[in-house]
Scaffold this motif. Structure first.
Motif, PDB file in Angstrom:
ATOM      1  N   LYS A 168       0.934  -1.299  -0.072  1.00  0.00           N
ATOM      2  CA  LYS A 168       0.057  -0.147  -0.188  1.00  0.00           C
ATOM      3  C   LYS A 168       0.842   1.132  -0.037  1.00  0.00           C
ATOM      4  O   LYS A 168       2.084   1.223   0.340  1.00  0.00           O
ATOM      5  CB  LYS A 168      -0.901  -0.048   1.162  1.00  0.00           C
ATOM      6  CG  LYS A 168      -1.925  -1.240   1.288  1.00  0.00           C
ATOM      7  CD  LYS A 168      -2.750  -0.936   2.287  1.00  0.00           C
ATOM      8  CE  LYS A 168      -3.886  -2.265   2.489  1.00  0.00           C
ATOM      9  NZ  LYS A 168      -4.896  -2.016   3.563  1.00  0.00           N
ATOM     10  N   SER A 169       0.303   2.293  -0.222  1.00  0.00           N
ATOM     11  CA  SER A 169       1.014   3.736  -0.190  1.00  0.00           C
ATOM     12  C   SER A 169       1.599   3.927   1.156  1.00  0.00           C
ATOM     13  O   SER A 169       2.512   4.647   1.366  1.00  0.00           O
ATOM     14  CB  SER A 169       0.006   4.576  -0.671  1.00  0.00           C
ATOM     15  OG  SER A 169      -1.195   4.852   0.397  1.00  0.00           O
ATOM     16  N   THR A 170       1.008   3.231   2.269  1.00  0.00           N
ATOM     17  CA  THR A 170       1.540   3.511   3.630  1.00  0.00           C
ATOM     18  C   THR A 170       2.603   2.443   4.079  1.00  0.00           C
ATOM     19  O   THR A 170       3.216   2.527   4.956  1.00  0.00           O
ATOM     20  CB  THR A 170       0.314   3.544   4.610  1.00  0.00           C
ATOM     21  OG1 THR A 170      -0.281   2.387   4.443  1.00  0.00           O
ATOM     22  CG2 THR A 170      -0.592   4.795   4.212  1.00  0.00           C
ATOM     23  N   GLY A 171       2.827   1.387   3.194  1.00  0.00           N
ATOM     24  CA  GLY A 171       3.768   0.270   3.349  1.00  0.00           C
ATOM     25  C   GLY A 171       3.127  -1.001   3.180  1.00  0.00           C
ATOM     26  O   GLY A 171       2.088  -1.060   2.557  1.00  0.00           O
TER      27      GLY A 171
ATOM     28  N   GLN B   6       4.686  -5.690  -9.587  1.00  0.00           N
ATOM     29  CA  GLN B   6       4.030  -4.228  -9.005  1.00  0.00           C
ATOM     30  C   GLN B   6       2.537  -4.530  -9.775  1.00  0.00           C
ATOM     31  O   GLN B   6       2.346  -4.846 -10.960  1.00  0.00           O
ATOM     32  CB  GLN B   6       4.659  -3.112  -9.700  1.00  0.00           C
ATOM     33  CG  GLN B   6       4.263  -1.819  -9.522  1.00  0.00           C
ATOM     34  CD  GLN B   6       4.870  -0.591 -10.071  1.00  0.00           C
ATOM     35  OE1 GLN B   6       5.836  -0.817 -10.704  1.00  0.00           O
ATOM     36  NE2 GLN B   6       4.151   0.752 -10.025  1.00  0.00           N
ATOM     37  N   GLY B   7       1.678  -4.501  -8.807  1.00  0.00           N
ATOM     38  CA  GLY B   7       0.111  -4.391  -9.336  1.00  0.00           C
ATOM     39  C   GLY B   7      -0.472  -3.212  -9.823  1.00  0.00           C
ATOM     40  O   GLY B   7       0.429  -2.219  -9.545  1.00  0.00           O
ATOM     41  N   GLY B   8      -1.338  -2.985 -10.285  1.00  0.00           N
ATOM     42  CA  GLY B   8      -1.776  -1.552 -11.067  1.00  0.00           C
ATOM     43  C   GLY B   8      -1.979  -1.037  -9.712  1.00  0.00           C
ATOM     44  O   GLY B   8      -2.216   0.400 -10.244  1.00  0.00           O
ATOM     45  N   ASN B   9      -2.528  -1.132  -8.625  1.00  0.00           N
ATOM     46  CA  ASN B   9      -2.534  -0.319  -7.397  1.00  0.00           C
ATOM     47  C   ASN B   9      -1.529  -0.038  -6.586  1.00  0.00           C
ATOM     48  O   ASN B   9      -1.720   0.245  -5.458  1.00  0.00           O
ATOM     49  CB  ASN B   9      -3.925  -0.814  -6.738  1.00  0.00           C
ATOM     50  CG  ASN B   9      -3.686  -2.044  -6.020  1.00  0.00           C
ATOM     51  OD1 ASN B   9      -2.794  -2.810  -6.318  1.00  0.00           O
ATOM     52  ND2 ASN B   9      -4.640  -2.439  -5.123  1.00  0.00           N
ATOM     53  N   GLU B  10      -0.297  -0.452  -6.883  1.00  0.00           N
ATOM     54  CA  GLU B  10       0.714  -0.182  -6.229  1.00  0.00           C
ATOM     55  C   GLU B  10       1.776   0.772  -6.891  1.00  0.00           C
ATOM     56  O   GLU B  10       2.122   0.835  -7.955  1.00  0.00           O
ATOM     57  CB  GLU B  10       1.367  -1.542  -6.165  1.00  0.00           C
ATOM     58  CG  GLU B  10       0.534  -2.759  -5.421  1.00  0.00           C
ATOM     59  CD  GLU B  10       1.154  -4.102  -5.441  1.00  0.00           C
ATOM     60  OE1 GLU B  10       1.299  -4.787  -4.235  1.00  0.00           O
ATOM     61  OE2 GLU B  10       1.538  -4.433  -6.265  1.00  0.00           O
ATOM     62  N   ALA B  11       2.395   1.699  -5.957  1.00  0.00           N
ATOM     63  CA  ALA B  11       3.165   2.524  -6.399  1.00  0.00           C
ATOM     64  C   ALA B  11       4.632   2.221  -6.893  1.00  0.00           C
ATOM     65  O   ALA B  11       5.352   2.631  -7.526  1.00  0.00           O
ATOM     66  CB  ALA B  11       3.415   3.608  -5.492  1.00  0.00           C
TER      67      ALA B  11
ATOM     68  N   GLU C 211       6.261  -4.935  -5.266  1.00  0.00           N
ATOM     69  CA  GLU C 211       6.372  -5.526  -3.804  1.00  0.00           C
ATOM     70  C   GLU C 211       7.547  -6.029  -3.326  1.00  0.00           C
ATOM     71  O   GLU C 211       8.067  -5.793  -2.182  1.00  0.00           O
ATOM     72  CB  GLU C 211       5.292  -6.668  -3.864  1.00  0.00           C
ATOM     73  CG  GLU C 211       3.818  -6.394  -4.156  1.00  0.00           C
ATOM     74  CD  GLU C 211       3.190  -7.624  -4.547  1.00  0.00           C
ATOM     75  OE1 GLU C 211       1.921  -7.275  -4.885  1.00  0.00           O
ATOM     76  OE2 GLU C 211       3.518  -8.545  -4.430  1.00  0.00           O
ATOM     77  N   ALA C 212       8.591  -6.309  -4.405  1.00  0.00           N
ATOM     78  CA  ALA C 212       9.885  -6.857  -3.885  1.00  0.00           C
ATOM     79  C   ALA C 212      10.882  -5.940  -3.251  1.00  0.00           C
ATOM     80  O   ALA C 212      11.435  -5.958  -2.243  1.00  0.00           O
ATOM     81  CB  ALA C 212      10.523  -7.750  -4.873  1.00  0.00           C
ATOM     82  N   SER C 213      10.595  -4.605  -4.154  1.00  0.00           N
ATOM     83  CA  SER C 213      11.387  -3.342  -3.421  1.00  0.00           C
ATOM     84  C   SER C 213      11.090  -2.835  -2.177  1.00  0.00           C
ATOM     85  O   SER C 213      11.789  -2.634  -1.477  1.00  0.00           O
ATOM     86  CB  SER C 213      11.544  -2.301  -4.760  1.00  0.00           C
ATOM     87  OG  SER C 213      10.174  -1.802  -4.611  1.00  0.00           O
ATOM     88  N   GLY C 214       9.824  -2.911  -1.871  1.00  0.00           N
ATOM     89  CA  GLY C 214       9.144  -2.462  -0.598  1.00  0.00           C
ATOM     90  C   GLY C 214       9.536  -3.620   0.392  1.00  0.00           C
ATOM     91  O   GLY C 214       9.911  -3.335   1.325  1.00  0.00           O
ATOM     92  N   MET C 215       9.428  -4.859  -0.064  1.00  0.00           N
ATOM     93  CA  MET C 215       9.905  -5.767   0.979  1.00  0.00           C
ATOM     94  C   MET C 215      11.574  -5.761   1.227  1.00  0.00           C
ATOM     95  O   MET C 215      11.487  -5.932   2.511  1.00  0.00           O
ATOM     96  CB  MET C 215       9.615  -7.208   0.488  1.00  0.00           C
ATOM     97  CG  MET C 215       8.002  -7.582   0.169  1.00  0.00           C
ATOM     98  SD  MET C 215       7.840  -8.748  -0.935  1.00  0.00           S
ATOM     99  CE  MET C 215       8.110 -10.253  -0.168  1.00  0.00           C
TER     100      MET C 215
END
Length: 302
Positions: free
Chosen positions: A160-163, A193-198, A201-205
């Motif tokens: 999400k945008s918040t994490g 990266q999904g359509g609703n993800e900035a 997921e891997a980079s955020g993780m």
């Protein structure tokens, strides 16, 4: 009730399929003799008087329907997961509608016997399949891996945008705890990266694990996958599936399917490390995972 000539008519009252039937026969003369009984029979349907007796199956359907709708609204207000939770609202409406039909007097009498048996057969077969699949899912619900793995694979979920979403955060916390105990283990964070993800997921993780104290040199990125099957196929390029000891990290409801796909892809030495699911989301997760298992089985991923 009197006959045409004032003679009493024999009357029989009996109950058949919840319906009161008044049958009356009387003798009457037409100058040629008696009218045959089968020609003089009259059938009158009477409404029940007083309070209706509630049908147990109808009541069960209505209660289940109400619970499904309340559960659907609860998930919607909490804001967890995808729009899959709407299925509970549809099921609630279907249950309540079924209950209303069952309350109609004699509704089942208009359905042929073979159709009723067919519907019941399909229903029981579906319940058997559902129970069997859910049993398999629950068999890996508390999977715990041994220390000393060569690689950890953390399966992605919504960022999400918040994490990380709550589901993903629990996976990452479980992975960080294992990596802290096993400094020789590397970790593959897997998710595109999904359509609703900035971001992917891997980079955020990766950023989350680094904040948890895991050295960046131990973290490998797989940022192209879009589902569980691709998570494990693409992550396999970073390791030797036949010899490396691998631990898959995901939530408890997802573990059976993840391990099944991994083994189908040649992961010989693979174990699971299950993170807990969000409180109250268990029924929704298990129902959704049922469809996931069935889908992956039929497309050959399991």
């Amino acid at each position: 009730m009197k006959g045409p000539n004032g003679t009493p008519s024999p009357i029989w009252l009996h109950k058949n399929h919840g319906r009161y039937i008044l049958m009356h026969n009387w003798l009457k003369r037409n100058g040629q003799g008696l009218v045959p009984a089968h020609r003089s029979r009259r059938v009158i349907h009477l409404d029940k008087r007083g309070r209706r007796q509630h049908s147990v199956p109808a009541l069960c359907c209505e209660v289940l329907g109400g619970l499904c709708i309340v559960y659907c609204l609860g998930i919607g207000m909490a804001g967890f997961g995808t729009y899959f939770f709407l299925i509970w609202g549809f099921m609630g409406v279907a249950f309540i509608g079924t209950g209303a039909l069952l309350r109609r007097e004699g509704i089942l009498d208009f359905i042929p016997g073979w159709a009723r048996r067919l519907v019941l057969g399909i229903l029981f077969l579906g319940l058997f399949l559902f129970g069997m699949v859910e049993g398999l899912i629950l068999s890996q619900y508390n999977a715990q891996a041994r220390d000393g793995a060569d690689y950890l694979i953390v399966l992605g979920a919504q960022w999400k945008s918040t994490g990380p979403s709550e589901v993903l955060r629990r996976r990452l916390d479980k992975a960080a705890d294992y990596l802290s105990r096993n400094p020789g283990t590397k970790v593959i964070v897997s998710g595109g990266q999904g359509g609703n993800e900035a971001i992917t997921e891997a980079s955020g993780m990766r950023a989350y694990l680094m904040d948890a104290g895991i050295d960046e040199s131990r973290i490998l990125l797989e940022d192209k996958s879009e589902n569980t099957y691709e998570n494990l196929v693409f992550s396999g390029a970073f390791l030797d599936r036949g010899t490396d000891n691998v631990v898959v990290v995901t939530n408890n409801f997802h573990m059976f399917r993840a391990l099944g796909i991994a083994r189908k892809q040649g992961y010989t030495h693979v174990e699971g490390l299950a993170a807990k699911s969000v409180l109250g989301m268990g029924p929704n997760n298990l129902l959704r995972e049922f469809f996931g298992v069935v889908k992956d089985f039929f497309v050959g991923h399991l």
